[in-house]
Motif scaffolding. Structure first.
Motif, PDB file in Angstrom:
ATOM      1  N   PRO A  75       0.672  -1.178  -0.275  1.00 56.32           N
ATOM      2  CA  PRO A  75       0.052   0.221   0.056  1.00 56.32           C
ATOM      3  C   PRO A  75       1.019   1.512   0.158  1.00 56.32           C
ATOM      4  O   PRO A  75       0.467   1.903  -1.115  1.00 56.32           O
ATOM      5  N   TYR A  76       1.960   1.310   0.856  1.00 56.96           N
ATOM      6  CA  TYR A  76       3.174   2.792   0.907  1.00 56.96           C
ATOM      7  C   TYR A  76       3.064   2.993  -0.562  1.00 56.96           C
ATOM      8  O   TYR A  76       3.718   3.972  -0.724  1.00 56.96           O
ATOM      9  N   ARG A  78       1.964   2.046  -3.735  1.00 52.16           N
ATOM     10  CA  ARG A  78       1.398   2.710  -4.427  1.00 52.16           C
ATOM     11  C   ARG A  78       0.659   3.899  -3.427  1.00 52.16           C
ATOM     12  O   ARG A  78      -0.239   4.300  -4.863  1.00 52.16           O
ATOM     13  N   ARG A  79       0.762   4.390  -2.809  1.00 56.21           N
ATOM     14  CA  ARG A  79       0.016   5.757  -2.711  1.00 56.21           C
ATOM     15  C   ARG A  79       1.594   6.448  -2.733  1.00 56.21           C
ATOM     16  O   ARG A  79       0.881   8.296  -3.098  1.00 56.21           O
TER      17      ARG A  79
ATOM     18  N   LYS B 213      -7.561  -0.520  -3.457  1.00 54.34           N
ATOM     19  CA  LYS B 213      -6.384  -1.735  -3.321  1.00 54.34           C
ATOM     20  C   LYS B 213      -4.985  -0.984  -4.401  1.00 54.34           C
ATOM     21  O   LYS B 213      -4.581   0.078  -3.837  1.00 54.34           O
ATOM     22  N   LEU B 214      -5.683  -0.140  -5.195  1.00 55.40           N
ATOM     23  CA  LEU B 214      -4.991   0.308  -6.831  1.00 55.40           C
ATOM     24  C   LEU B 214      -4.671   1.514  -5.792  1.00 55.40           C
ATOM     25  O   LEU B 214      -3.754   2.453  -6.407  1.00 55.40           O
ATOM     26  N   VAL B 215      -5.607   1.985  -5.121  1.00 56.45           N
ATOM     27  CA  VAL B 215      -5.540   3.673  -4.531  1.00 56.45           C
ATOM     28  C   VAL B 215      -4.687   3.061  -3.350  1.00 56.45           C
ATOM     29  O   VAL B 215      -3.546   4.337  -2.966  1.00 56.45           O
ATOM     30  N   GLY B 216      -4.401   1.779  -2.947  1.00 60.81           N
ATOM     31  CA  GLY B 216      -3.069   2.376  -1.594  1.00 60.81           C
ATOM     32  C   GLY B 216      -3.586   1.846   0.083  1.00 60.81           C
ATOM     33  O   GLY B 216      -3.418   2.524   0.683  1.00 60.81           O
ATOM     34  N   ALA B 217      -4.860   1.297   0.082  1.00 58.69           N
ATOM     35  CA  ALA B 217      -5.265   1.014   1.037  1.00 58.69           C
ATOM     36  C   ALA B 217      -5.141  -0.100   1.454  1.00 58.69           C
ATOM     37  O   ALA B 217      -4.225  -1.228   0.575  1.00 58.69           O
ATOM     38  N   THR B 218      -4.781  -0.114   2.101  1.00 52.98           N
ATOM     39  CA  THR B 218      -4.228  -1.909   3.491  1.00 52.98           C
ATOM     40  C   THR B 218      -5.228  -2.443   3.242  1.00 52.98           C
ATOM     41  O   THR B 218      -6.574  -2.417   2.848  1.00 52.98           O
TER      42      THR B 218
END
Lengths: 227, 302
Positions: A75-76, A78-79, B213-218
């Protein structure tokens, strides 16, 4: 700095998406990835956010090999990489404002930061008056602008756009292209996968041509067609 | 803060998907209703069967003039047996008194008793209740082998009633086993239906999960709202089901009491209402959360 080091993606013997691709992209570059459908443009982008994994080779973002990241670390990554897609990929159950805010909420940002940043981002993409609308109430161009706002809200190092204008009419297409240029001017690396000849020729920036999984051309101030 | 966001997201999605939420709750209610019904049914069956078993006993009759002390000694000895629940001694005098009371409206019988004068035609008796209907044959054998003074073969009524008692205890046993088997099977099917419904509800959100998920959520940030929603479904369904059982328990109770006066379902339901609701609530919440977790898992692998 983005580095692809002899990267191959092989689904099967008859389906090879990328073949020993090596390339480097410096910070703040605006790079167009061109080539016919199935040339491997989307695969290249997916490898960078570890949505897919290479069969061989390494993919590095600022020195980190993204192929070795764990589920927790992903996730990090992708941010730090914003993405927009041909089909927008907005959350249909959330309003424009909530869609943009979601990326910040998921990143664990403070309520106050979100309340400040989201209106700013909506200002940039000129959608302040649609903040409470749901995606199905928007036009294609508006949806893509929401997606851009969401992609840049966490101030990513890289913005990847996978055929972002594929479903749009010319007027909306140019609006999106100008937005991408603006994002790039503000300091974000932009990676644009497209097969729109006019856009690429207008941009007059670096062009990487892919064909059947191989880089066939990489020119600093390129045109869509071979010079 | 993350927790607050998860709760808000869950509530929002719950509200905006009004129809899906309602349908899911209704299916879960159906599931909990089946399980709750099975629970109450097993209580009723158990009460009925226990009542039936209580009615079975062995009576040992002692011949006229048997020394009371030796009868009491036998009683003490029988009481030490592990399978024996209770032994009651009914002396000849008590038996006569009981007999008179039972037939007080029957002048013929009373008259014939008068004819006998002081003589008591009834024997002293030991009534033996077993802990389990299956134990009777063992107890009867023990009595026979002991050869207590004043006890003859025909004095032990078990041997006359053996067939009836055996058959009855057989019925009790198979009803219990069959009931438990059916209940488990029905409960399993009901749980499967609820699980599938929740999976279907989450299936409609698979694209959203992918985007998150693609946006970066855990993973936990994505999973959280679904789990909270599942918990909401479960608890609302459980409470609604518990309330629904009130009129049903009252109605059924009247019918059952008419058949078996010893079983009072309404009273049982009332005294155990909170336990009952707690069981349904726990089941509903666990079912909701676990189903959501399993269902979301599939779409988190991006």
């Amino acid at each position: 700095m983005i580095t692809f080091d002899r990267v191959s993606k092989i689904y099967s013997d008859s389906s090879i998406a990328l073949q020993a691709v090596s390339l480097q992209i410096r910070p703040r570059e605006f790079v167009s990835l061109v080539g016919p459908s199935g040339a491997g443009k989307s695969t290249l982008l997916k490898l960078l956010i570890a949505e897919e994994f290479p069969s061989e080779g390494r993919v590095l973002l600022d020195g980190t090999d993204v192929t070795t990241l764990t589920v927790r670390e992903l996730p990090y990554l992708r941010r730090r990489v914003g993405m927009i897609f041909q089909d927008y990929k907005l959350l249909v159950g959330k309003t424009v404002y909530e869609n943009v805010a979601f990326a910040m909420e998921a990143a664990g940002r403070k309520e106050r930061e979100i309340a400040e940043s989201v209106p700013e981002a909506l200002e940039i993409v000129d959608l302040v008056d649609k903040r409470n609308n749901f995606p199905n109430e928007l036009s294609g161009g508006e949806k893509q602008r929401v997606a851009i706002a969401r992609a840049i809200i966490n101030q990513p190092d890289v913005l990847m756009a996978d055929e972002p204008t594929g479903n749009l009419d010319p007027a909306n297409t140019w609006e999106i292209v100008r937005l991408l240029e603006k994002v790039n001017e503000l300091g974000t690396t932009v990676l644009l996968a497209t097969h729109d000849r006019e856009i690429v020729n207008y941009l007059d920036r670096r062009v990487i041509s892919l064909e059947r999984g191989k880089i066939v051309r990489d020119e600093e101030k390129g045109k869509y067609d071979r010079a | 803060m993350t927790l607050k966001r998860i709760l808000v997201a869950a509530w929002r999605s719950f509200r905006r998907n009004g129809w899906l939420s309602t349908a899911t709750i209704l299916v879960m209610m159906l599931t909990l209703f089946v399980i709750g019904g099975l629970l109450l049914m097993s209580v009723v069956t158990n009460a009925v069967l226990t009542e039936l078993e209580r009615k079975i006993d062995i009576a040992v009759e002692f011949e006229q003039g048997t020394n009371e002390n030796s009868i009491l000694a036998a009683k003490r000895e029988i009481e030490t047996l592990a399978d024996v629940e209770e032994v009651t001694y009914i002396s000849a005098d008590e038996a006569l008194a009981n007999f008179r009371e039972r037939h007080q409206n029957d002048p013929d019988i009373l008259a014939s008793l008068e004819e006998l004068g002081d003589e008591n035609p009834l024997p002293a008796t030991l009534n033996i209740k077993a802990k389990n209907a299956r134990n009777f044959s063992g107890i009867a054998e023990f009595l026979q082998s002991k050869n207590y003074p004043g006890v003859c073969d025909t004095c032990i009524n078990y041997f006359e009633n053996q067939k009836v008692i055996d058959r009855l205890s057989e019925i009790v046993r198979s009803v219990r086993a069959f009931g438990a088997g059916t209940a488990l099977l029905l409960a399993f099917i009901a749980v499967l239906v609820a699980f599938t419904t929740i999976r279907l509800a989450i299936y409609t959100a698979r694209e959203e999960i992918n985007i998150m998920k693609l946006v970066g959520a855990t993973n936990w940030y994505i999973r959280g709202p679904f789990m909270v929603e599942g918990m909401l479904y479960g608890s609302i369904a459980a409470l609604a089901t518990a309330v629904l059982f009130f009129p049903i328990a009252w109605f059924a109770s009247g019918k059952i009491t008419a058949l078996m006066p010893e079983v009072n379902l309404a009273e049982y339901f009332q005294t155990h209402f909170f336990e009952f609701t707690a069981i349904l609530l726990a089941l509903g919440i666990i079912l909701g959360i676990v189903s959501s977790m399993i269902a979301v898992r599939r779409y988190l692998r991006v």
